[in-house]
Structures are given as C-alpha cells and as structure tokens.
Motif scaffolding. Structure first.
Motif, PDB file in Angstrom:
ATOM      1  N   GLY A  85      55.620 -39.404 -46.093  1.00  0.00           N
ATOM      2  CA  GLY A  85      56.647 -38.978 -47.035  1.00  0.00           C
ATOM      3  C   GLY A  85      58.034 -39.309 -46.554  1.00  0.00           C
ATOM      4  N   CYS A  86      58.954 -39.537 -47.512  1.00  0.00           N
ATOM      5  CA  CYS A  86      60.324 -39.868 -47.131  1.00  0.00           C
ATOM      6  C   CYS A  86      61.023 -38.669 -46.501  1.00  0.00           C
ATOM      7  N   SER A  87      60.500 -37.456 -46.748  1.00  0.00           N
ATOM      8  CA  SER A  87      61.113 -36.257 -46.176  1.00  0.00           C
ATOM      9  C   SER A  87      60.592 -35.954 -44.786  1.00  0.00           C
ATOM     10  N   GLY A  88      59.584 -36.711 -44.340  1.00  0.00           N
ATOM     11  CA  GLY A  88      58.993 -36.486 -43.023  1.00  0.00           C
ATOM     12  C   GLY A  88      57.853 -35.491 -43.042  1.00  0.00           C
ATOM     13  N   THR A  89      57.485 -34.998 -44.227  1.00  0.00           N
ATOM     14  CA  THR A  89      56.371 -34.056 -44.347  1.00  0.00           C
ATOM     15  C   THR A  89      55.049 -34.774 -44.119  1.00  0.00           C
ATOM     16  N   ASP A  90      54.103 -34.136 -43.407  1.00  0.00           N
ATOM     17  CA  ASP A  90      52.779 -34.718 -43.224  1.00  0.00           C
ATOM     18  C   ASP A  90      52.018 -34.688 -44.534  1.00  0.00           C
ATOM     19  N   LEU A  91      51.450 -35.828 -44.904  1.00  0.00           N
ATOM     20  CA  LEU A  91      50.734 -35.947 -46.154  1.00  0.00           C
ATOM     21  C   LEU A  91      49.329 -36.460 -45.880  1.00  0.00           C
ATOM     22  N   THR A  92      48.347 -35.927 -46.605  1.00  0.00           N
ATOM     23  CA  THR A  92      46.957 -36.323 -46.401  1.00  0.00           C
ATOM     24  C   THR A  92      46.753 -37.778 -46.785  1.00  0.00           C
ATOM     25  N   ALA A  93      45.991 -38.506 -45.982  1.00  0.00           N
ATOM     26  CA  ALA A  93      45.710 -39.915 -46.241  1.00  0.00           C
ATOM     27  C   ALA A  93      44.229 -40.108 -46.464  1.00  0.00           C
ATOM     28  N   PRO A  94      43.835 -41.104 -47.289  1.00  0.00           N
ATOM     29  CA  PRO A  94      42.420 -41.365 -47.507  1.00  0.00           C
ATOM     30  C   PRO A  94      41.773 -41.949 -46.263  1.00  0.00           C
ATOM     31  N   GLU A  95      40.484 -41.678 -46.151  1.00  0.00           N
ATOM     32  CA  GLU A  95      39.722 -42.146 -44.992  1.00  0.00           C
ATOM     33  C   GLU A  95      39.554 -43.661 -45.023  1.00  0.00           C
ATOM     34  N   GLU A  96      39.631 -44.284 -43.836  1.00  0.00           N
ATOM     35  CA  GLU A  96      39.416 -45.724 -43.714  1.00  0.00           C
ATOM     36  C   GLU A  96      37.936 -46.031 -43.812  1.00  0.00           C
ATOM     37  N   GLY A  97      37.552 -47.025 -44.615  1.00  0.00           N
ATOM     38  CA  GLY A  97      36.160 -47.417 -44.742  1.00  0.00           C
ATOM     39  C   GLY A  97      35.831 -48.553 -43.794  1.00  0.00           C
ATOM     40  N   PRO A  98      34.543 -48.814 -43.540  1.00  0.00           N
ATOM     41  CA  PRO A  98      34.136 -49.904 -42.655  1.00  0.00           C
ATOM     42  C   PRO A  98      34.645 -51.254 -43.156  1.00  0.00           C
ATOM     43  N   THR A  99      35.365 -51.980 -42.329  1.00  0.00           N
ATOM     44  CA  THR A  99      36.027 -53.198 -42.774  1.00  0.00           C
ATOM     45  C   THR A  99      35.043 -54.304 -43.145  1.00  0.00           C
ATOM     46  N   GLU A 100      33.853 -54.321 -42.553  1.00  0.00           N
ATOM     47  CA  GLU A 100      32.945 -55.424 -42.816  1.00  0.00           C
ATOM     48  C   GLU A 100      32.368 -55.391 -44.223  1.00  0.00           C
ATOM     49  N   ASN A 101      32.460 -54.270 -44.908  1.00  0.00           N
ATOM     50  CA  ASN A 101      31.897 -54.161 -46.250  1.00  0.00           C
ATOM     51  C   ASN A 101      32.957 -54.061 -47.341  1.00  0.00           C
ATOM     52  N   VAL A 102      34.224 -54.217 -46.989  1.00  0.00           N
ATOM     53  CA  VAL A 102      35.297 -54.065 -47.960  1.00  0.00           C
ATOM     54  C   VAL A 102      35.298 -55.243 -48.931  1.00  0.00           C
ATOM     55  N   GLN A 103      35.455 -54.952 -50.216  1.00  0.00           N
ATOM     56  CA  GLN A 103      35.504 -55.974 -51.251  1.00  0.00           C
ATOM     57  C   GLN A 103      36.887 -55.979 -51.896  1.00  0.00           C
ATOM     58  N   SER A 104      37.166 -56.989 -52.732  1.00  0.00           N
ATOM     59  CA  SER A 104      38.421 -57.013 -53.483  1.00  0.00           C
ATOM     60  C   SER A 104      38.401 -55.916 -54.533  1.00  0.00           C
ATOM     61  N   PRO A 105      39.423 -55.046 -54.579  1.00  0.00           N
ATOM     62  CA  PRO A 105      39.339 -53.864 -55.420  1.00  0.00           C
ATOM     63  C   PRO A 105      39.300 -54.102 -56.926  1.00  0.00           C
ATOM     64  N   ILE A 106      40.027 -55.073 -57.463  1.00  0.00           N
ATOM     65  CA  ILE A 106      39.941 -55.302 -58.894  1.00  0.00           C
ATOM     66  C   ILE A 106      39.024 -56.511 -59.087  1.00  0.00           C
ATOM     67  N   ILE A 107      38.154 -56.487 -60.080  1.00  0.00           N
ATOM     68  CA  ILE A 107      37.098 -57.484 -60.189  1.00  0.00           C
ATOM     69  C   ILE A 107      37.684 -58.889 -60.303  1.00  0.00           C
ATOM     70  N   ASN A 108      37.264 -59.772 -59.390  1.00  0.00           N
ATOM     71  CA  ASN A 108      37.709 -61.167 -59.360  1.00  0.00           C
ATOM     72  C   ASN A 108      39.227 -61.292 -59.230  1.00  0.00           C
ATOM     73  N   GLY A 109      39.854 -60.336 -58.539  1.00  0.00           N
ATOM     74  CA  GLY A 109      41.305 -60.303 -58.456  1.00  0.00           C
ATOM     75  C   GLY A 109      41.883 -61.003 -57.241  1.00  0.00           C
ATOM     76  N   SER A 110      43.222 -61.090 -57.215  1.00  0.00           N
ATOM     77  CA  SER A 110      43.978 -61.646 -56.096  1.00  0.00           C
ATOM     78  C   SER A 110      45.191 -60.750 -55.850  1.00  0.00           C
ATOM     79  N   PRO A 111      45.823 -60.862 -54.658  1.00  0.00           N
ATOM     80  CA  PRO A 111      46.930 -59.943 -54.322  1.00  0.00           C
ATOM     81  C   PRO A 111      48.060 -59.964 -55.345  1.00  0.00           C
ATOM     82  N   ASP A 112      48.595 -58.771 -55.615  1.00  0.00           N
ATOM     83  CA  ASP A 112      49.678 -58.605 -56.580  1.00  0.00           C
ATOM     84  C   ASP A 112      50.960 -58.215 -55.848  1.00  0.00           C
TER      85      ASP A 112
END
Length: 260
Positions: free
Chosen positions: A22-49
């Motif tokens: 956070g810009c105020s310095g407050t601790d904010l919950t973050a999503p858990e990191e998933g195993p990198t070897e199985n990560v796919q492109s999040p939007i179907i057939n997409g490219s970086p935006d």
C-alpha cells in the motif's frame, strides 16, 4: 444469443503471508505464489498488455479486473463488473501493475453496482464503479466510450484485457501467473438491448478472473472502453463470452464520478 450463461467469476486465489504494497505503508494481504513450472498465460491465447489504466480489484480472497476510466485530483474511478462488487465480498483494493502479485495496492474508498443488475448470470447491467485514492494523481486513464462514438458492429475487432486464468487450468486453480494480458477478437453478436456483445472464446478471449476487464476499441486514434467482461457459457472458457456495452450506461458512470 444463448439465453443462459455462467458468470465470468471473480477468481478465488490462495492467501498466504503479508506484503507491504500500500502507498500508506500498511501491510496488505497478497495472493499465494503458484508453482512456476505449471503457470500458463492468464487470458486465453493472450500476450502481455501495457495499459496501466487496466487494474486488478481484490476482495482479500478473489480477483477481478477493471479499468481506471476517470480521475479527479488524487481519486481514481474504476469500471468493473457488478458481480465483482457483491456485498458479502466487496472490493477492498485496487492494484496497479502488469503483475498482480507485485502491483501497488490502494484501498477502495467506495463502490456501487448498477441498480438494474439482478445478480443473475447474464444480467445486462453487470457494471460496478469503484473509487480509490492513489496519493499522487499520476494515474493512467482509458475513458468509457461515449454513446455518440459507439459505432461498433458485428465483425469489428476489439481488444480484451484481464488477469484471469487459461482454459488449460482447472476451475478454481491457484496455479496462476496473474499477469495482465490481452487478446484481439471479432465481435460475434450484439444483443437487441444494445447492452451485450458476444465473442467466440475458442479463438481467444476471457476466462475466470478476467471479470470486469475491458474490451478496448480505438476511435479517432484514441483508445476507449467499449465493453466490460461479464459471462462465459462454460467453465472451461471454450465457447461464447459476453460483455456489457458501457456506452449504454454512460450517465450512470458520470453520476458516480460526480458524487464520489
């Protein structure tokens, strides 16, 4: 038009640890990191935006996508989907950055789902506005397409953007890249109400977690938000998807900005 659709749900993501985002310095919950070897492109057939006006919204346990459509001083106004603003799990953060996990997080001030949204899958008014303060007023903006510029027709090409999952991952998977990607598609149909547009996800499109993200159109050399991702016909995101057309709710968007 298919009469019944599954909502392109906010994507549930695992929660683990604390990060100072956070810009105020407050601790904010973050999503858990998933195993990198199985990560796919999040939007179907997409490219970086590269549009930093396109952001993530986070309830503390689930993710949607949205777009900063206006600013007023240090306040930003995000257009997303109404099913991302449910009263029992409201948006708490807006996250700005190409990588949701590393993005800066800002606390939501207020939010409002469209009064005509019924909560049913396929509701024509699946829109929500969210306000937040970024602290420095340097936000990028992609405005909502005004009615007088809406000349989109069947066969036109739009650009869909989101942080959601791919069709190759199981429903509810926490094994996600959570990167902001885009894909172009051709409009398959436009509803008689003018509030819906269909496209064929099998050629590339949106999936779980892309809810609330934009369909972008360029008019006169300027980029606008034409639609907001709302539904898909199947959970494997391998059929028709639907977005709501924002020009039909232009006065409602402006009223929220004026009041907040």
């Amino acid at each position: 038009m298919i009469a019944y659709r599954q909502v392109v749900r906010a994507m549930s993501i695992g929660v683990m640890g604390l990060l100072a985002l956070g810009c105020s310095g407050t601790d904010l919950t973050a999503p858990e990191e998933g195993p990198t070897e199985n990560v796919q492109s999040p939007i179907i057939n997409g490219s970086p935006d590269g549009h930093d006006a396109i952001v993530g919204t986070y309830t503390g346990s689930s993710l949607c996508t949205g777009t900063i459509v206006s600013t007023k001083g240090t306040t930003g106004y995000v257009l997303t989907a109404a099913h991302c603003c449910e009263s029992d799990s409201p948006p708490k953060q807006v996250r700005i950055g190409a990588d949701f996990r590393a993005a800066k997080a800002y606390t939501v001030k207020s939010y409002l789902a469209h009064a005509s949204y019924t909560g049913n899958p396929g509701s024509s008014y699946d829109f929500c506005m969210v306000s937040f303060n970024d602290g420095d007023g340097n936000m990028q903006v992609i405005p909502a397409l005004p009615p007088e510029l809406n000349n989109v027709k069947v066969g036109d090409t739009l650009d869909a953007v989101g942080y959601g999952r791919t069709e190759n991952e199981p429903h509810g998977s926490s094994n996600l890249a959570l990167k902001r990607l885009h894909v172009t598609y051709k409009v398959k149909g436009i509803g008689t109400s003018g509030l819906e547009t269909d496209f064929d996800s099998r050629q590339g499109g949106t999936c779980e977690g892309d809810s609330g993200g934009p369909d972008l159109v360029t008019v006169g050399g300027k980029t606008y938000v034409y639609g907001v991702h709302s539904t898909v016909d199947t959970y494997d995101c391998n059929n028709t998807s639907t977005s709501g057309v924002v020009s039909k709710v232009s006065p409602w968007i402006q009223n929220f900005i004026s009041a907040n």
